[in-house]
Design a protein around this motif. Structure first.
Motif, PDB file in Angstrom:
ATOM      1  N   PRO A  95      48.372  37.099 -14.053  1.00  0.00           N
ATOM      2  CA  PRO A  95      48.995  36.868 -12.732  1.00  0.00           C
ATOM      3  C   PRO A  95      49.439  35.506 -12.107  1.00  0.00           C
ATOM      4  N   ASN A  96      48.746  34.497 -12.850  1.00  0.00           N
ATOM      5  CA  ASN A  96      49.440  33.253 -12.050  1.00  0.00           C
ATOM      6  C   ASN A  96      50.686  32.971 -12.580  1.00  0.00           C
ATOM      7  N   GLY A 115      53.338  36.167 -19.452  1.00  0.00           N
ATOM      8  CA  GLY A 115      53.661  36.791 -18.293  1.00  0.00           C
ATOM      9  C   GLY A 115      52.928  37.818 -17.667  1.00  0.00           C
ATOM     10  N   GLU A 162      53.108  35.336 -13.221  1.00  0.00           N
ATOM     11  CA  GLU A 162      53.976  36.900 -12.946  1.00  0.00           C
ATOM     12  C   GLU A 162      55.294  36.584 -12.328  1.00  0.00           C
ATOM     13  N   GLU A 163      55.097  35.710 -11.256  1.00  0.00           N
ATOM     14  CA  GLU A 163      56.186  35.339 -10.286  1.00  0.00           C
ATOM     15  C   GLU A 163      57.255  34.835 -11.340  1.00  0.00           C
ATOM     16  N   GLN A 164      56.858  33.660 -11.753  1.00  0.00           N
ATOM     17  CA  GLN A 164      57.675  32.862 -12.634  1.00  0.00           C
ATOM     18  C   GLN A 164      58.307  33.633 -14.024  1.00  0.00           C
ATOM     19  N   ASN A 206      58.899  37.024 -13.949  1.00  0.00           N
ATOM     20  CA  ASN A 206      60.152  37.757 -13.293  1.00  0.00           C
ATOM     21  C   ASN A 206      61.286  36.978 -13.217  1.00  0.00           C
ATOM     22  N   LYS A 207      61.315  35.706 -12.731  1.00  0.00           N
ATOM     23  CA  LYS A 207      62.511  34.944 -12.634  1.00  0.00           C
ATOM     24  C   LYS A 207      63.082  34.345 -14.009  1.00  0.00           C
ATOM     25  N   TYR A 208      62.185  34.392 -15.195  1.00  0.00           N
ATOM     26  CA  TYR A 208      62.590  34.184 -16.337  1.00  0.00           C
ATOM     27  C   TYR A 208      63.862  35.003 -16.853  1.00  0.00           C
ATOM     28  N   ASP A 244      43.723  34.572  -6.712  1.00  0.00           N
ATOM     29  CA  ASP A 244      44.091  35.703  -5.986  1.00  0.00           C
ATOM     30  C   ASP A 244      44.209  35.232  -4.529  1.00  0.00           C
TER      31      ASP A 244
END
Length: 74
Positions: free
Chosen positions: A62-63, A59, A65-67, A69-71, A30
């Motif tokens: 947390p590590n 997904g 999550e960003e990737q 959301n792009k999936y 974090d």
């Protein structure tokens, strides 16, 4: 075909312990607004007990999550 032999001296029981320990937890990083990184170890055997990993479950970590959301699923 050439036979590949491991060059390390880890015994099978130590090797198994390393695998199970690695797959029984994951690290969450974090990053705060001031740039400090806080690391925490999450004990979760999801990766150890499942032969197939669900991208929706991963997904939620947390590590990833960003990737996630792009999936784009088809």
């Amino acid at each position: 075909m050439k036979k590949i032999v491991a060059s390390n001296s880890i015994h099978k029981s130590e090797y198994w312990d390393l695998i199970t320990t690695t797959l029984s937890s994951y690290e969450v990083k974090d990053i705060s607004d001031d740039g400090k990184v806080k690391r925490s170890l999450v004990k979760d055997d999801y990766f150890l007990v499942n032969d197939v990993w669900n991208v929706n479950d991963i997904g939620q970590i947390p590590n990833f999550e960003e990737q996630f959301n792009k999936y784009k699923t088809s």
